[in-house]
Write a protein that holds these residues in place. Sequence first.
Motif, PDB file in Angstrom:
ATOM      1  N   ARG A  48      -6.027  -1.862  -3.516  1.00 32.15           N
ATOM      2  CA  ARG A  48      -5.370  -1.701  -2.215  1.00 32.15           C
ATOM      3  C   ARG A  48      -5.040  -0.240  -1.908  1.00 32.15           C
ATOM      4  O   ARG A  48      -4.383   0.051  -0.922  1.00 32.15           O
ATOM      5  N   GLY A  49      -5.478   0.657  -2.762  1.00 32.36           N
ATOM      6  CA  GLY A  49      -5.305   2.076  -2.492  1.00 32.36           C
ATOM      7  C   GLY A  49      -4.046   2.693  -3.059  1.00 32.36           C
ATOM      8  O   GLY A  49      -3.732   3.856  -2.765  1.00 32.36           O
ATOM      9  N   MET A  58       0.541 -11.456  -4.937  1.00 27.24           N
ATOM     10  CA  MET A  58       0.494 -10.316  -4.031  1.00 27.24           C
ATOM     11  C   MET A  58       0.942 -10.727  -2.627  1.00 27.24           C
ATOM     12  O   MET A  58       1.695 -10.004  -1.954  1.00 27.24           O
ATOM     13  N   GLU A  59       0.503 -11.894  -2.179  1.00 29.93           N
ATOM     14  CA  GLU A  59       0.906 -12.382  -0.853  1.00 29.93           C
ATOM     15  C   GLU A  59       2.417 -12.559  -0.767  1.00 29.93           C
ATOM     16  O   GLU A  59       3.049 -12.191   0.235  1.00 29.93           O
ATOM     17  N   LYS A  60       3.020 -13.100  -1.805  1.00 28.13           N
ATOM     18  CA  LYS A  60       4.453 -13.386  -1.781  1.00 28.13           C
ATOM     19  C   LYS A  60       5.292 -12.132  -1.999  1.00 28.13           C
ATOM     20  O   LYS A  60       6.409 -12.031  -1.486  1.00 28.13           O
ATOM     21  N   LEU A  61       4.770 -11.175  -2.742  1.00 27.08           N
ATOM     22  CA  LEU A  61       5.474  -9.896  -2.866  1.00 27.08           C
ATOM     23  C   LEU A  61       5.631  -9.238  -1.498  1.00 27.08           C
ATOM     24  O   LEU A  61       6.664  -8.628  -1.201  1.00 27.08           O
ATOM     25  N   ALA A  62       4.609  -9.365  -0.670  1.00 26.75           N
ATOM     26  CA  ALA A  62       4.645  -8.758   0.659  1.00 26.75           C
ATOM     27  C   ALA A  62       5.708  -9.376   1.555  1.00 26.75           C
ATOM     28  O   ALA A  62       6.143  -8.761   2.530  1.00 26.75           O
ATOM     29  N   LEU A  63       6.137 -10.585   1.214  1.00 21.39           N
ATOM     30  CA  LEU A  63       7.169 -11.263   2.006  1.00 21.39           C
ATOM     31  C   LEU A  63       8.576 -10.830   1.614  1.00 21.39           C
ATOM     32  O   LEU A  63       9.557 -11.273   2.216  1.00 21.39           O
ATOM     33  N   THR A  79       0.840  -1.193   0.000  1.00 19.49           N
ATOM     34  CA  THR A  79       0.000   0.000   0.000  1.00 19.49           C
ATOM     35  C   THR A  79       0.882   1.251   0.000  1.00 19.49           C
ATOM     36  O   THR A  79       2.069   1.184   0.326  1.00 19.49           O
ATOM     37  N   GLY A  80       0.282   2.368  -0.349  1.00 19.23           N
ATOM     38  CA  GLY A  80       0.998   3.637  -0.291  1.00 19.23           C
ATOM     39  C   GLY A  80       2.016   3.834  -1.390  1.00 19.23           C
ATOM     40  O   GLY A  80       2.922   4.676  -1.271  1.00 19.23           O
ATOM     41  N   ASN A  81       1.882   3.096  -2.497  1.00 15.49           N
ATOM     42  CA  ASN A  81       2.824   3.205  -3.608  1.00 15.49           C
ATOM     43  C   ASN A  81       2.243   3.987  -4.772  1.00 15.49           C
ATOM     44  O   ASN A  81       1.022   4.128  -4.899  1.00 15.49           O
TER      45      ASN A  81
END
Length: 241
Positions: free
Chosen positions: A28-29, A208-213, A4-6
């Motif tokens: 996701r904004g 998306m889940e794995k990018l967050a890791l 988020t925030g990108n």
Amino acid sequence: MQLTGNTILVTGGTSGIGRAMAEASHARGNQVIVAGRRKGLLDEITAANPGMAGIVLDIADPGSIAATAREATERFPNLNVLFNNAGFMPFDDAGAPVDDTVAHDVLTTNLLGPIRMTSALIGHLKAQPRAVILNTTSLLAFAPLASAAVYSASKAALHSYSMSQRYMLRDTSVRVQEIAPPWVDTDLVPAKGDARAMPLAAFVEQTMEKLALDDEEVVVDFVRQARHSIATDGSTPSSRA
């Protein structure tokens, strides 16, 4: 990668994985800018996703890349994520004469496109407090499909480039992550009911889940075992075909 925030520029964002990832990021904004050749599709996507922006880009044209980089940074000075996703996949026969024009176009789009796009934006990205370069390669970067030899080679080259790029940016605010999709059911190679292709929605959710890791190499569970096997013995049925 923070999800988020990108402010995210997505090349090849008018269809397939690019569009789906762009819309997931928008939901996701994030501020998302989709870039592609077809203005009609850009208009359609931005109309369907209020707040999303579109920029016409021909990833095979260095002049268009430079113009897109200028427009994107002028309109969106907080741009901090470049998603190099544009590409195409023709089939070929490496055991016969290869169409030189097609081979040139594949390498120009799939390899030189991301290199040139990143080069045009790297100074801007390095000036951001946090930034990410996402390069879409393929499982075929590690085990080529014999009937798409030039495409597979282009993705293998981008994988190699990503590794070097990551090393050279190790002391900066810019991270480099590589997304290596399996066969995903998109218009790149439509599955037509073939169960070996991963549904697009499931691919996007897992990616998306794995990018967050903060994984350097993002490989979905659908093919993680296959990727592990390639890393272990260097071959798969597709590479031996």
